[in-house]
Design a protein around this motif. Sequence first.
Motif, PDB file in Angstrom:
ATOM      1  N   ILE A  85      20.773  20.503 -17.829  1.00  0.00           N
ATOM      2  CA  ILE A  85      20.447  19.100 -18.069  1.00  0.00           C
ATOM      3  C   ILE A  85      19.043  18.920 -18.633  1.00  0.00           C
ATOM      4  CG2 ILE A  85      22.078  18.271 -16.307  1.00  0.00           C
ATOM      5  CD1 ILE A  85      19.675  17.383 -14.685  1.00  0.00           C
ATOM      6  N   ARG A  86      18.267  19.985 -18.649  1.00  0.00           N
ATOM      7  CA  ARG A  86      16.956  19.872 -19.284  1.00  0.00           C
ATOM      8  C   ARG A  86      16.935  20.542 -20.661  1.00  0.00           C
ATOM      9  NH1 ARG A  86      11.923  20.756 -15.194  1.00  0.00           N
ATOM     10  NH2 ARG A  86      12.034  18.819 -14.032  1.00  0.00           N
TER      11      ARG A  86
ATOM     12  N   GLY B 358      15.901  19.252 -11.552  1.00  0.00           N
ATOM     13  CA  GLY B 358      16.474  18.370 -12.566  1.00  0.00           C
ATOM     14  C   GLY B 358      15.459  17.331 -12.996  1.00  0.00           C
ATOM     15  N   LYS B 359      15.918  16.067 -13.132  1.00  0.00           N
ATOM     16  CA  LYS B 359      15.032  15.019 -13.647  1.00  0.00           C
ATOM     17  C   LYS B 359      14.286  14.373 -12.472  1.00  0.00           C
ATOM     18  CE  LYS B 359      16.872  15.275 -17.903  1.00  0.00           C
ATOM     19  NZ  LYS B 359      17.630  14.216 -18.520  1.00  0.00           N
ATOM     20  N   ILE B 360      13.337  15.115 -11.934  1.00  0.00           N
ATOM     21  CA  ILE B 360      12.610  14.645 -10.763  1.00  0.00           C
ATOM     22  C   ILE B 360      11.148  15.057 -10.895  1.00  0.00           C
ATOM     23  CG2 ILE B 360      13.259  16.724  -9.451  1.00  0.00           C
ATOM     24  CD1 ILE B 360      13.338  13.539  -7.596  1.00  0.00           C
ATOM     25  N   MET B 433      19.813  13.516 -11.671  1.00  0.00           N
ATOM     26  CA  MET B 433      20.176  13.181 -13.038  1.00  0.00           C
ATOM     27  C   MET B 433      19.750  11.764 -13.354  1.00  0.00           C
ATOM     28  SD  MET B 433      23.859  14.946 -12.779  1.00  0.00           S
ATOM     29  CE  MET B 433      23.913  16.730 -12.594  1.00  0.00           C
ATOM     30  N   THR B 437      21.522  11.646 -18.711  1.00  0.00           N
ATOM     31  CA  THR B 437      22.479  12.702 -18.369  1.00  0.00           C
ATOM     32  C   THR B 437      23.884  12.129 -18.508  1.00  0.00           C
ATOM     33  OG1 THR B 437      20.885  13.469 -16.732  1.00  0.00           O
ATOM     34  CG2 THR B 437      23.091  14.423 -16.640  1.00  0.00           C
ATOM     35  N   ASP B 441      29.779  15.306 -19.531  1.00  0.00           N
ATOM     36  CA  ASP B 441      29.220  16.594 -19.938  1.00  0.00           C
ATOM     37  C   ASP B 441      28.905  17.446 -18.706  1.00  0.00           C
ATOM     38  OD1 ASP B 441      27.739  18.390 -21.933  1.00  0.00           O
ATOM     39  OD2 ASP B 441      26.138  17.879 -20.523  1.00  0.00           O
ATOM     40  N   TYR B 445      30.408  20.995 -17.788  1.00  0.00           N
ATOM     41  CA  TYR B 445      29.536  22.120 -17.480  1.00  0.00           C
ATOM     42  C   TYR B 445      30.040  22.884 -16.254  1.00  0.00           C
ATOM     43  CZ  TYR B 445      25.662  24.682 -15.510  1.00  0.00           C
ATOM     44  OH  TYR B 445      24.904  25.679 -14.948  1.00  0.00           O
ATOM     45  N   LYS B 537      27.563  15.868 -28.529  1.00  0.00           N
ATOM     46  CA  LYS B 537      27.203  15.991 -29.943  1.00  0.00           C
ATOM     47  C   LYS B 537      28.171  15.311 -30.903  1.00  0.00           C
ATOM     48  CE  LYS B 537      24.233  19.988 -30.018  1.00  0.00           C
ATOM     49  NZ  LYS B 537      24.021  21.358 -30.479  1.00  0.00           N
ATOM     50  N   PRO B 560      16.460  23.317 -38.512  1.00  0.00           N
ATOM     51  CA  PRO B 560      17.025  24.642 -38.796  1.00  0.00           C
ATOM     52  C   PRO B 560      18.190  24.578 -39.783  1.00  0.00           C
ATOM     53  CG  PRO B 560      17.699  23.902 -36.617  1.00  0.00           C
ATOM     54  CD  PRO B 560      16.797  22.845 -37.161  1.00  0.00           C
ATOM     55  N   ILE B 580      23.192  19.501 -37.647  1.00  0.00           N
ATOM     56  CA  ILE B 580      23.877  20.194 -36.547  1.00  0.00           C
ATOM     57  C   ILE B 580      23.558  19.554 -35.200  1.00  0.00           C
ATOM     58  CG2 ILE B 580      24.081  22.410 -37.746  1.00  0.00           C
ATOM     59  CD1 ILE B 580      21.601  23.319 -36.127  1.00  0.00           C
ATOM     60  N   CYS B 582      20.892  19.305 -33.360  1.00  0.00           N
ATOM     61  CA  CYS B 582      20.124  20.076 -32.378  1.00  0.00           C
ATOM     62  C   CYS B 582      19.014  19.228 -31.778  1.00  0.00           C
ATOM     63  CB  CYS B 582      19.538  21.333 -33.020  1.00  0.00           C
ATOM     64  SG  CYS B 582      18.296  20.995 -34.282  1.00  0.00           S
ATOM     65  N   VAL B 584      15.947  18.765 -32.827  1.00  0.00           N
ATOM     66  CA  VAL B 584      14.572  19.235 -33.005  1.00  0.00           C
ATOM     67  C   VAL B 584      13.733  18.164 -33.706  1.00  0.00           C
ATOM     68  CG1 VAL B 584      13.139  20.868 -34.282  1.00  0.00           C
ATOM     69  CG2 VAL B 584      15.056  21.696 -32.958  1.00  0.00           C
ATOM     70  N   ASP B 622       7.426  17.806 -25.140  1.00  0.00           N
ATOM     71  CA  ASP B 622       7.315  19.107 -24.516  1.00  0.00           C
ATOM     72  C   ASP B 622       6.151  19.135 -23.507  1.00  0.00           C
ATOM     73  OD1 ASP B 622       7.588  21.786 -24.084  1.00  0.00           O
ATOM     74  OD2 ASP B 622       6.131  22.266 -25.636  1.00  0.00           O
ATOM     75  N   ARG B 625       7.479  16.684 -18.923  1.00  0.00           N
ATOM     76  CA  ARG B 625       8.622  16.274 -18.113  1.00  0.00           C
ATOM     77  C   ARG B 625       8.212  15.758 -16.760  1.00  0.00           C
ATOM     78  NH1 ARG B 625      10.887  20.381 -21.075  1.00  0.00           N
ATOM     79  NH2 ARG B 625      12.719  19.649 -22.133  1.00  0.00           N
TER      80      ARG B 625
END
Lengths: 157, 625
Positions: A85-86, B358-360, B433, B437, B441, B445, B537, B560, B580, B582, B584, B622, B625
């Motif tokens: 999830i990240r 996770g998202k914490i 999450m 999230t 998905d 997973y 996606k 890319p 694609i 991604c 980025v 980056d 988080r």
Amino acid sequence: MRPERSELDALTAKYRGRPRALIQVLQDIQDRFHWLPPEALEHVAEALGVPLVQVYGVATFYRSFSLQPRGRHVCTVCLGTACHIRGGEAVLEGFERRLGVPAGRTTADGAYTLERVNCLGACALAPLAVVDGRYYPQMTEAKVGAVLAEAEKGEKA
Amino acid sequence: MTSPGTRLLVCAGTGCVSRGAFEVRRALEEEIRRRGLEREVLVAATECHGFCERGPILLVWPDGVFYQRLKPADVPRLVEEHLIKGRPVRGLMYVPPRGRAPAPLMKDIGFFKRQRLLVLRNRGRIDPERIDDYIACDGYAAAARALSEMTPESIVAAITASGLRGRGGAGYPTGRKWAACAAQPRSPKYIVCNGDEGDPGAFMDRSVLEADPHSVIEGLIIGARAIGAARGFLYIRNEYPLAVARAGKALEQAREYGLLGTNILGTGFDFDLEIVRGAGAFVSGEETALLASIEGRRAYPRQRPPYPAERGLWGLPTVINNVETWANVPPIVLRGADWFAGLGTPASKGTKVFSLVGKISNTGLVEVPMGITLREIIEEIGGGVPGGRAVKAVQIGGPSGGCIPASAFDIAVDYESLKAAGSMMGSGGMIVMDEDTCMVDVALYFLRFAEDESCGKCAPCRSGTAAMARLLAGITAGKGTADDLARLEDLADTVKRASLCGLGQTAPNPVLTTLRYFRDEYEAHVLDKRCPALVCKALIAFSIDPERCVGCLLCRKACPAGAISGEPKKAQAIDPAACIKCGVCLTVCPDRFRAVRKTTPARSAASGPPAAARVAPPGPKDGER
């Protein structure tokens, strides 16, 4: 790397005739050669007194065993839940694009093996990649190039 | 020799080490030597504090000042200011997520305040590679008592009275398991520690083995005495090299001190332990499969009963418990069953260690009393979701567990209420999450994970998880229909009821809970072909806002797929056919432009209020988080 018979003898000596040590022997051999060459499997079957089919059965069941030669560098991308999830998938795709091989394969020049694993238990570092045993926390697709360059440099040093 | 008055405790857990804790430690040692402070200040490694995301962590003792995210370059300033001038360095301290001022002392940090340490009782206090440190913290006192003052019956009675339940997931009463094995007339008997922590998102077993291996060994000695076993096995995942090394070192030290081997502590009791490395198979965590693996076979589970207490290793009576359960045993013996039973809720006693990830904001390992609410864990200890986003759900118990929505965060955390919510304690992975999230998905997973890890012995698990994963993949690809949801539920029911072992029996849980609590997200995927969380996606698109793009070309260089074009210094455009997805471009576009857009189609009029296409707010960059 192809194993010498004398070396296989040395690796199996202490487990001779002990079928229940099968996984341990295979781990020792893989630690030494980074994969399980066919001649090693035959040697193990004989030394431990286990049918060859059982040796193959165990070697193919467990994920940490490789029946293919592995590269000089091993890149492992973690896809545990926290990594997923990240953004772990994007990191794996980044490695796949850079190396030109899908997860589970080795590059044609034998330099890199790319692997995905289902969780390394270092979830606070997500997403995580491990290259040659070194942990790279909070990995991103954009850092893949630098990480591979570092592995390359480590080899020369 | 004077004993050092100040101790600098550097965390040596995997999280901190991978961020450079050893380099920081070396820098500290050099700086201390350079300043001639060796007599006053001792630099030592300690076990994991659990606050892994903030590593490398340094605790200054006895004042309790907590430093985080240290770099070797910070060291000279820290030594000069804090140790020589007595002015702790505020810039290297932890700042709470919703505050501005740093929290200097460990005891004031929300992450640590609400915790109750029992399994992690030696957190930050001992060097895991020194048995003397463990002994100095009452280590092996419980084993000594069990061996010299207690009978096997009284040990089993104490564990039963404490109400301890297995921390591996299902929560079977530990005392009942031991009693069943002790009652077996056959011998020899075996003791096994299950350290095959394969649940994605869980790492408490890893941490306990790395940080306090003697607490597990001591538990095993007590268990061995209770059932009359002379041999035991520590089964540890191959993916945990540091845990294998630390446990190995601890075994050697315990043997040297006469705590393992023959005639332990002169009591006439013999017991020894051996480490077996796992070989990378999730199903090895199932007890009967794990025993097959120790025997050198493929890790296939078998039908129970007979349970291992009756027929375990080589067909002989065996007690198998997981790492956290064993670490609970010494304090129960030392402090008494009543003390333990006084913690927690009527049916779930003691504490539970969770890995909060996770998202914490405050990621890491936390130990809390049973009965605490999810909200307290996530908001007060975890500090909520970072980046001002809303929390959506928490996934508990790995592939065997389920997703619990934010609206149900007031439930108490114990075995029964988690089960009632459709999840389970599992090994204690807690993955938070947020609104970014996608629950479909996430379900996919977990089903792919179960499909991948199914040992293949029984058809419902082997084929059922594969069929469910196929259906979910179709839904996330925008090819699902409303009928697929009914088919999913039907398959989930079959797999749950017909599988041989826990892997298959619980594999449908992530699907069932997400369908129960987040059906609207499934419907958005199958009816409107949109992914509200902007994850799947096939259902999202990237574009560049010409009003905001200044043509810096950062995205073009990073793409890319070569999908971005346009004249320099003018607005760029993304070719949807070449893209694609991604993402980025979105991450490299500078915050001051925020020109890249991620969208999903607008909701159709038939199924809800009309709305504009959902556009992603700018995501965290980056390192933020």
